[in-house]
Design an enzyme around this catalytic site. Structure first.
Site, PDB file in Angstrom:
ATOM      1  CG  HIS A   9      11.780  -6.597   3.682  1.00  0.00           C
ATOM      2  ND1 HIS A   9      12.520  -5.784   2.552  1.00  0.00           N
ATOM      3  CD2 HIS A   9      10.522  -5.936   3.521  1.00  0.00           C
ATOM      4  CE1 HIS A   9      11.934  -4.708   2.174  1.00  0.00           C
ATOM      5  NE2 HIS A   9      10.427  -4.798   2.488  1.00  0.00           N
ATOM      6  CG  HIS A  33      10.513 -10.457  12.101  1.00  0.00           C
ATOM      7  ND1 HIS A  33       9.667  -9.738  12.922  1.00  0.00           N
ATOM      8  CD2 HIS A  33      11.752  -9.838  12.155  1.00  0.00           C
ATOM      9  CE1 HIS A  33      10.660  -8.525  13.184  1.00  0.00           C
ATOM     10  NE2 HIS A  33      11.846  -8.690  12.726  1.00  0.00           N
ATOM     11  CG  HIS A  39      16.472  -9.540  11.280  1.00  0.00           C
ATOM     12  ND1 HIS A  39      16.236  -8.567  10.448  1.00  0.00           N
ATOM     13  CD2 HIS A  39      15.490  -9.329  12.384  1.00  0.00           C
ATOM     14  CE1 HIS A  39      15.175  -7.914  10.819  1.00  0.00           C
ATOM     15  NE2 HIS A  39      14.697  -8.136  12.009  1.00  0.00           N
ATOM     16  CG  HIS A  68      13.513  -9.025  16.001  1.00  0.00           C
ATOM     17  ND1 HIS A  68      14.036  -8.170  15.250  1.00  0.00           N
ATOM     18  CD2 HIS A  68      14.591  -9.186  16.871  1.00  0.00           C
ATOM     19  CE1 HIS A  68      15.178  -7.581  15.515  1.00  0.00           C
ATOM     20  NE2 HIS A  68      15.700  -8.521  16.512  1.00  0.00           N
ATOM     21  CB  THR A 126      15.833  -3.077  13.079  1.00  0.00           C
ATOM     22  OG1 THR A 126      14.888  -4.582  12.986  1.00  0.00           O
ATOM     23  CG2 THR A 126      16.296  -3.445  14.560  1.00  0.00           C
ATOM     24  CB  THR A 127      12.341  -2.788   8.889  1.00  0.00           C
ATOM     25  OG1 THR A 127      11.273  -2.892   9.677  1.00  0.00           O
ATOM     26  CG2 THR A 127      13.237  -3.983   8.940  1.00  0.00           C
TER      27      THR A 127
END
Ligand SMILES: *[C@@H]1O[C@H](CO)[C@@H](O)[C@H](O)[C@H]1NC(C)=O
Ligand SMILES: *[C@@H]1O[C@H](CO)[C@@H](O)[C@H](O)[C@H]1NC(C)=O
Length: 286
Positions: free
Chosen positions: A85, A111, A113, A138, A220-221
């Site tokens: 992801h 991580h 995005h 994040h 958010t996941t």
């Protein structure tokens, strides 16, 4: 009838278990529209990310600056993984953040995005006045009063995320990102990992770590747990276009397709209030 219901629910549980890690943003039967069916919290009232509407943000002068310790240069080995992801770097528990209310949090991982699909470079999760930034970083922490992330992740006061947005103009190479970016080639496939020797998270964050937006939201996941205190920094990270394109085009997903647009759409604010420790000034140049 009852046994039929039992049968159907058994079937659904089976499907859920089978697809446990196969959620996606936009493909297949567990795309983000369908997350709430398997992860009920994703359909909750306090979800993240959100659009930060600057005019509606409440200025709170009593919000102190975040106390970040152990964020500067660290020697050691920091695993970096493609989890299908995103790319994620494990952080040492010596990295800590004290929130303005005195709660101390321990860092776990950071991580990213990003965008990249259909030649749209932008892929931040939080937007500012509707504007999507190129990348979002994040840094995930858990409340230090819990023994581990595994315990904290289900506690109502369990998590805090420090977020930073990346801006790409005609900037030169950001050398604080060069080592990280050169390792992306080692984590092309999901499940692959590599080791970063040495890490300076502070250098990878914006220069101004003092001013931020803050609100209560969620992961958010999936499972979208609503126990995250968000701190979104006001200042941006600057990166060259080449560096952003490297991040956006180096990793593959579980189907061996380039991992693009790994961001969730913004969620309704509902009755929440976003606070900031700086005043809104519409004429401020950025
Ligand atoms: C910041 O937090 C650390 C503990 O993580 C503490 O030792 C230090 O005194 C704090 N600094 C300030 C300025 O509050
Ligand atoms: C992805 O590519 C790798 C290397 O070519 C291969 O081993 C793997 O089976 C592929 N996975 C899928 C889902 O196609």
């Amino acid at each position: 009838m009852r046994s039929l219901v039992t049968l159907v629910s058994l079937f659904l549980v089976g499907v859920q278990a089978q697809h446990g890690s196969e959620w996606t943003y936009s493909k297949g039967s567990l795309d983000e529209e369908h997350w709430p069916q398997h992860y009920p919290d994703c359909g909750g009232q306090k979800q993240s990310p959100i659009n930060l509407q600057r005019k509606k943000v409440q200025y709170n002068p009593s919000l102190k600056r975040l106390n970040l310790t152990g964020y500067d240069v660290q020697v050691g080995e920091f695993p970096m993984i493609n989890n299908g992801h995103t790319v994620q770097i494990s952080l040492p528990p010596t990295m800590r953040m004290t929130a303005p209310d005195g709660t101390q949090y321990t860092a776990l991982q950071m991580h990213f995005h990003w965008g990249g699909a259909s030649s749209e470079i932008s892929g931040s999760e939080h937007t500012i006045d509707g504007f999507r930034f190129v990348i979002e970083i994040h840094v995930v922490h858990y409340n230090s009063k819990y023994k581990s992330y595994d315990i904290a992740k289900d506690a109502p006061d369990g998590l805090a995320v420090l977020a930073a947005l990346v801006e790409v103009k005609n900037y030169a190479e950001n050398t604080h990102y060069s080592n990280f970016i050169s390792h992306l080639v080692n984590v092309k496939y999901p499940g692959q990992s590599t080791i970063l020797t040495g890490l300076d998270v502070q250098d990878m964050l914006p220069e101004d770590l003092h001013h931020y937006y803050s609100y209560k939201g969620s992961l958010t996941t999936p499972p979208c747990t609503q126990n995250v205190q968000w701190f979104v920094l006001k200042d941006y990270v600057k990166m060259s276009r080449t560096q952003a394109l490297m991040l956006e085009n180096s990793l593959l997903d579980h189907e061996n397709k380039t991992l693009h647009n790994d961001y969730r759409r913004t969620q309704p604010l509902n009755h929440r209030v976003v606070e900031a420790n700086f005043k809104y000034s519409p004429n401020e140049s950025e």
